[in-house]
Motif scaffolding. Sequence first.
Motif, PDB file in Angstrom:
ATOM      1  N   SER A  21       0.788  -1.221   0.087  1.00 41.27           N
ATOM      2  CA  SER A  21       0.126   0.074   0.096  1.00 41.27           C
ATOM      3  C   SER A  21       0.708   1.292  -0.092  1.00 41.27           C
ATOM      4  CB  SER A  21      -0.743   0.067   1.416  1.00 41.27           C
ATOM      5  OG  SER A  21      -0.104   0.335   2.545  1.00 41.27           O
ATOM      6  N   MET A  22       0.157   2.292  -0.087  1.00 40.79           N
ATOM      7  CA  MET A  22       0.971   3.696  -0.002  1.00 40.79           C
ATOM      8  C   MET A  22       1.318   3.724   1.421  1.00 40.79           C
ATOM      9  SD  MET A  22      -1.357   6.427  -2.095  1.00 40.79           S
ATOM     10  CE  MET A  22      -0.213   7.853  -1.720  1.00 40.79           C
ATOM     11  N   PHE A  23       2.474   4.428   1.522  1.00 43.94           N
ATOM     12  CA  PHE A  23       3.194   4.568   2.706  1.00 43.94           C
ATOM     13  C   PHE A  23       3.896   3.369   3.467  1.00 43.94           C
ATOM     14  CE2 PHE A  23      -0.539   7.531   2.396  1.00 43.94           C
ATOM     15  CZ  PHE A  23       0.164   8.612   2.055  1.00 43.94           C
ATOM     16  N   SER A  24       3.984   2.194   2.712  1.00 42.92           N
ATOM     17  CA  SER A  24       4.640   1.094   3.125  1.00 42.92           C
ATOM     18  C   SER A  24       6.095   1.054   2.943  1.00 42.92           C
ATOM     19  CB  SER A  24       3.909  -0.272   2.308  1.00 42.92           C
ATOM     20  OG  SER A  24       4.259  -0.076   1.223  1.00 42.92           O
ATOM     21  N   GLY A  25       6.662   1.907   2.132  1.00 46.48           N
ATOM     22  CA  GLY A  25       8.163   2.056   1.934  1.00 46.48           C
ATOM     23  C   GLY A  25       8.652   1.217   0.655  1.00 46.48           C
ATOM     24  N   LYS A  26       7.761   1.156  -0.221  1.00 47.22           N
ATOM     25  CA  LYS A  26       7.942   0.598  -1.444  1.00 47.22           C
ATOM     26  C   LYS A  26       9.157   1.223  -2.491  1.00 47.22           C
ATOM     27  CE  LYS A  26       4.036   1.186  -3.172  1.00 47.22           C
ATOM     28  NZ  LYS A  26       3.474   1.688  -2.310  1.00 47.22           N
ATOM     29  N   THR A  27       9.037   2.462  -2.508  1.00 44.00           N
ATOM     30  CA  THR A  27       9.992   3.329  -3.008  1.00 44.00           C
ATOM     31  C   THR A  27      11.127   3.690  -2.464  1.00 44.00           C
ATOM     32  OG1 THR A  27       8.004   4.686  -4.173  1.00 44.00           O
ATOM     33  CG2 THR A  27      10.306   5.717  -4.355  1.00 44.00           C
ATOM     34  N   GLU A  28      11.297   3.553  -0.954  1.00 43.53           N
ATOM     35  CA  GLU A  28      12.263   3.676  -0.195  1.00 43.53           C
ATOM     36  C   GLU A  28      13.201   2.263  -0.424  1.00 43.53           C
ATOM     37  OE1 GLU A  28      14.219   5.873   2.616  1.00 43.53           O
ATOM     38  OE2 GLU A  28      12.321   6.436   1.829  1.00 43.53           O
ATOM     39  N   GLU A  29      12.644   1.226  -0.686  1.00 40.98           N
ATOM     40  CA  GLU A  29      13.239   0.043  -0.852  1.00 40.98           C
ATOM     41  C   GLU A  29      13.695   0.092  -2.237  1.00 40.98           C
ATOM     42  OE1 GLU A  29      14.726  -3.963  -0.397  1.00 40.98           O
ATOM     43  OE2 GLU A  29      14.332  -2.236   1.135  1.00 40.98           O
ATOM     44  N   LEU A  30      12.977   0.233  -3.215  1.00 35.60           N
ATOM     45  CA  LEU A  30      13.496   0.593  -4.585  1.00 35.60           C
ATOM     46  C   LEU A  30      14.850   1.236  -4.580  1.00 35.60           C
ATOM     47  CD1 LEU A  30      13.338   0.037  -7.770  1.00 35.60           C
ATOM     48  CD2 LEU A  30      11.668   2.035  -7.722  1.00 35.60           C
ATOM     49  N   ILE A  31      14.818   2.599  -4.055  1.00 34.44           N
ATOM     50  CA  ILE A  31      15.967   3.372  -4.014  1.00 34.44           C
ATOM     51  C   ILE A  31      16.993   2.658  -3.168  1.00 34.44           C
ATOM     52  CG2 ILE A  31      16.997   5.460  -3.031  1.00 34.44           C
ATOM     53  CD1 ILE A  31      13.888   6.877  -3.657  1.00 34.44           C
ATOM     54  N   ARG A  32      16.862   1.935  -2.200  1.00 38.82           N
ATOM     55  CA  ARG A  32      17.912   1.267  -1.305  1.00 38.82           C
ATOM     56  C   ARG A  32      18.718   0.162  -2.345  1.00 38.82           C
ATOM     57  NH1 ARG A  32      19.214  -3.020   1.222  1.00 38.82           N
ATOM     58  NH2 ARG A  32      17.343  -4.109   0.802  1.00 38.82           N
ATOM     59  N   ARG A  33      17.888  -0.544  -2.890  1.00 38.52           N
ATOM     60  CA  ARG A  33      18.451  -1.517  -3.979  1.00 38.52           C
ATOM     61  C   ARG A  33      19.164  -0.873  -4.919  1.00 38.52           C
ATOM     62  NH1 ARG A  33      13.616  -6.421  -4.260  1.00 38.52           N
ATOM     63  NH2 ARG A  33      13.242  -6.344  -2.003  1.00 38.52           N
ATOM     64  N   LEU A  34      18.635   0.253  -5.648  1.00 38.02           N
ATOM     65  CA  LEU A  34      19.189   0.989  -6.852  1.00 38.02           C
ATOM     66  C   LEU A  34      20.660   1.324  -6.330  1.00 38.02           C
ATOM     67  CD1 LEU A  34      16.112   2.208  -8.455  1.00 38.02           C
ATOM     68  CD2 LEU A  34      17.679   0.369  -9.205  1.00 38.02           C
TER      69      LEU A  34
END
Length: 189
Positions: A21-34
């Motif tokens: 869902s929104m605010f679950s940290g998806k983009t944060e995790e994507l950025i971390r992996r990249l």
Amino acid sequence: MFIEPHIKGDKIGWIEVICGSMFSGKTEELIRRLKRAKIANLKVEIFKPAIDTRYDAQDVVSHDANAIASTPIENSQTILLLAQDVDVVGIDEAQFFDDEISEVCEKLALRGIRVIVAGLDMDYLGNPFGQMPNLLAKADYITKLHAICVVCGNIANISHRKTDQMGQVLLGEKDIYEPRCRKCHQIKP
């Protein structure tokens, strides 16, 4: 926990999907992996849908203001044209892309590219969102993240819309959406 496969000989590509869902940290995790891939001196290209200008017209930006440079694009086929001679492709907000996105990811993986995709798996009604079900079916690795329900404090898996505005796509932030669990999603604001 995500474990990267051991590669022998020819490059092997794969698809990783980060959903929730929104605010679950998806983009944060994507950025971390990249960022980790960049630290490893891998050539990385990052894409996002051109319609997503919430935090920045160019960069992929998390709700916590972490950012990474990206290329906004109108359609998923453009990724195939721009992702030449790369090791890793990152794609944010995959639910907003056209029907070709899962095939584009498959073609990239067949080229030996690691593809990391982030997106909402469900819309504000709790229904599958865009091409995310197809991406999840094709994924080699899936990470499902959860937010915290703002009503009861349990895990949240639905991006509850706080307005009466209809339509599956309505870009917004905390002013329009809040994370809720199944039970609290049924309660009207």
